[in-house]
Design an enzyme around this catalytic site. Structure first.
Site, PDB file in Angstrom:
ATOM      1  N   THR A 138       0.723  -1.297  -0.095  1.00 28.25           N
ATOM      2  CA  THR A 138      -0.077   0.238   0.181  1.00 28.25           C
ATOM      3  C   THR A 138       0.788   1.372  -0.026  1.00 28.25           C
ATOM      4  O   THR A 138       2.125   1.320   0.535  1.00 28.25           O
ATOM      5  CB  THR A 138      -0.895   0.005   1.264  1.00 28.25           C
ATOM      6  OG1 THR A 138      -1.886  -1.256   1.181  1.00 28.25           O
ATOM      7  CG2 THR A 138      -1.600   1.303   1.279  1.00 28.25           C
ATOM      8  N   ARG A 150     -14.009  -8.118   0.123  1.00 30.16           N
ATOM      9  CA  ARG A 150     -12.960  -7.795   1.301  1.00 30.16           C
ATOM     10  C   ARG A 150     -12.335  -6.287   1.502  1.00 30.16           C
ATOM     11  O   ARG A 150     -12.146  -5.766   0.277  1.00 30.16           O
ATOM     12  CB  ARG A 150     -11.882  -8.985   1.354  1.00 30.16           C
ATOM     13  CG  ARG A 150     -10.658  -8.688   2.534  1.00 30.16           C
ATOM     14  CD  ARG A 150      -9.580  -7.871   2.059  1.00 30.16           C
ATOM     15  NE  ARG A 150      -8.504  -7.707   2.957  1.00 30.16           N
ATOM     16  CZ  ARG A 150      -7.490  -7.029   3.059  1.00 30.16           C
ATOM     17  NH1 ARG A 150      -7.364  -6.042   2.354  1.00 30.16           N
ATOM     18  NH2 ARG A 150      -6.606  -7.054   4.048  1.00 30.16           N
ATOM     19  N   VAL A 151     -12.430  -5.654   2.517  1.00 29.41           N
ATOM     20  CA  VAL A 151     -12.019  -4.462   2.548  1.00 29.41           C
ATOM     21  C   VAL A 151     -10.927  -4.315   3.625  1.00 29.41           C
ATOM     22  O   VAL A 151     -11.281  -5.081   4.758  1.00 29.41           O
ATOM     23  CB  VAL A 151     -12.906  -3.333   2.866  1.00 29.41           C
ATOM     24  CG1 VAL A 151     -12.346  -1.930   3.333  1.00 29.41           C
ATOM     25  CG2 VAL A 151     -13.950  -3.149   1.627  1.00 29.41           C
ATOM     26  N   GLY A 152      -9.589  -3.866   3.382  1.00 28.24           N
ATOM     27  CA  GLY A 152      -8.648  -3.876   4.365  1.00 28.24           C
ATOM     28  C   GLY A 152      -8.648  -2.722   5.394  1.00 28.24           C
ATOM     29  O   GLY A 152      -9.674  -2.026   5.364  1.00 28.24           O
ATOM     30  N   GLY A 170       0.437  -3.395   5.183  1.00 28.15           N
ATOM     31  CA  GLY A 170       0.812  -4.869   5.553  1.00 28.15           C
ATOM     32  C   GLY A 170      -0.672  -5.466   5.896  1.00 28.15           C
ATOM     33  O   GLY A 170      -1.613  -4.921   5.173  1.00 28.15           O
TER      34      GLY A 170
HETATM   35  N1  ASP Z   1      -2.944  -2.971   4.019  1.00 29.73           N
HETATM   36  C1  ASP Z   1      -3.364  -3.320   3.007  1.00 29.73           C
HETATM   37  C2  ASP Z   1      -4.663  -4.236   3.229  1.00 29.73           C
HETATM   38  O1  ASP Z   1      -4.790  -5.172   3.984  1.00 29.73           O
HETATM   39  C3  ASP Z   1      -2.435  -4.068   2.011  1.00 29.73           C
HETATM   40  C4  ASP Z   1      -1.062  -3.763   2.209  1.00 29.73           C
HETATM   41  O2  ASP Z   1      -0.758  -2.819   2.674  1.00 29.73           O
HETATM   42  O3  ASP Z   1      -0.180  -4.634   2.151  1.00 29.73           O
HETATM   43  O4  ASP Z   1      -5.480  -4.165   2.155  1.00 29.73           O
END
Ligand code: ASP
Length: 342
Positions: free
Chosen positions: A201, A229-231, A253
């Site tokens: 991200t 799915r939403v992060g 992450g």
């Molecule tokens: N944090 C983002 C998510 O979980 C992905 C990432 O940063 O790796 O959607």
């Protein structure tokens, strides 16, 4: 491969770095000297944040507004088809659909967000419009798309041939296993341990010449995620939080871990209570690890923070989380400190 070019860019930038106003140029605590507020400043997650920072810097260095700067900055990876974790060319969900999440916030708690948005290259600009034009903070899915189209955004196919190929490759095993620091590995699905690229991200934090703070966060989320799915990235307080009275934080992450700790908000609150940026990030990482140390060995979360004085720092569960910093005296990528060092 894009990472090759990024590394070249990084090397070139390091060679041309201006004199540094940091206590340490390497290592985990690259904070500016106490009391020095070398502003404006922009910082962002990962080494690819350098190109994004440069775009934001064009606006910050001529006295522009912090939110215009962070929007312009994160639009760089959003438009980069070779970046498979943000915007165009992002890896799709398990059904082959690219769905994007983004949010933006300033130091006065003005904020806007979109999640589960499809077919729009720049979700960050839609998030900014949600903030500016609606009484709401967050629009999702079909409603977010409708809002974007009504405001002149064009529908585009975000699934590039390369991402589609990687998805089809993934379908052969349909194995979902996040890979630590995948961002720094070769982005070839066939050559990655544990499967293709999973997550990454861009989170960007800045202070403009007037002292106004802002941040932006945008992602295509976890590759091969379940549909819907939403992060953490579009969730105010999870993937991003900004409060001009304390500071700003963002994360990259495994989003689920960041959501359950209200990670970025927690980092900002720790800074409000006196913690320095790296210390605040470390304390929240420790909360995530403490919940299940064994599990934490297999997942990565990194936080990046900027306090109201312009001091910055970061910390991650595992080694390898990098972040990019740009102000008048610094143009550099730093390694964040980490809980596990191997
Ligand atoms: N944090 C983002 C998510 O979980 C992905 C990432 O940063 O790796 O959607």
């Amino acid at each position: 491969m894009i990472m090759f070019h990024r590394r070249k860019f990084l090397q070139a930038s390091l060679l041309s770095s201006a004199s540094l106003l940091v206590k340490r140029t390497m290592g985990a605590v690259p904070e500016v000297e106490e009391g020095k507020t070398d502003q404006p400043i922009v910082i962002s997650t990962w080494d690819f944040g350098q190109a994004a920072n440069m775009e934001a810097w064009k606006i910050l260095s001529r006295g522009g507004d912090v939110l215009d700067a962070v929007e312009a900055g994160v639009k760089v990876p959003e438009a980069d088809a070779d970046n498979h974790t943000v915007g165009l060319g992002g890896y799709p969900d398990r059904d082959g659909k690219v769905t994007l999440d983004a949010c933006i916030m300033d130091g006065h708690l003005n904020c806007g967000s979109v999640a589960f948005l499809e077919n729009i290259v720049h979700p960050i600009s839609v998030a900014k419009l949600v903030m500016e034009k609606t009484p709401h903070v967050m629009l999702v899915g079909e409603g977010a798309l409708q809002f974007a189209l009504a405001n002149g955004f064009k529908k585009e196919n975000l699934l590039t041939p390369e991402s589609e190929k990687a998805w089809k490759e993934w379908l052969k095993t349909s194995k979902y296993s996040p890979v630590i620091n995948i961002e720094n590995q070769k982005k070839d699905p066939n050559q990655l341990p544990g499967g293709p690229l999973n997550h990454d991200t861009i989170g960007m934090l800045a202070i403009d010449a007037t002292g106004k703070m802002g941040g932006a966060c945008t992602t295509s989320g976890a590759a091969w995620k379940m549909r819907g799915r939403v992060g953490d990235s579009p969730i105010i307080g999870a993937g991003l939080y900004v409060d001009g009275d304390a500071g700003a934080a963002t994360s990259s992450g495994l989003g689920e871990e960041v959501i359950r700790t209200c990670g970025s908000h927690a980092v900002v609150e720790l800074m409000r209570s006196g913690a320095k940026p790296e210390e605040a990030c470390r304390k929240v990482v420790e909360r995530i690890v403490k919940r299940d140390v064994e599990r934490a060995k297999g997942l990565q979360v990194g936080f990046l923070a900027l306090d109201k004085k312009g001091r910055f720092g970061a910390y991650a569960i595992h080694k390898g989380f990098t972040y990019s910093v740009k102000n008048a005296g610094i143009e550099k990528v730093f390694q964040a400190g980490s809980y596990f060092n191997s």
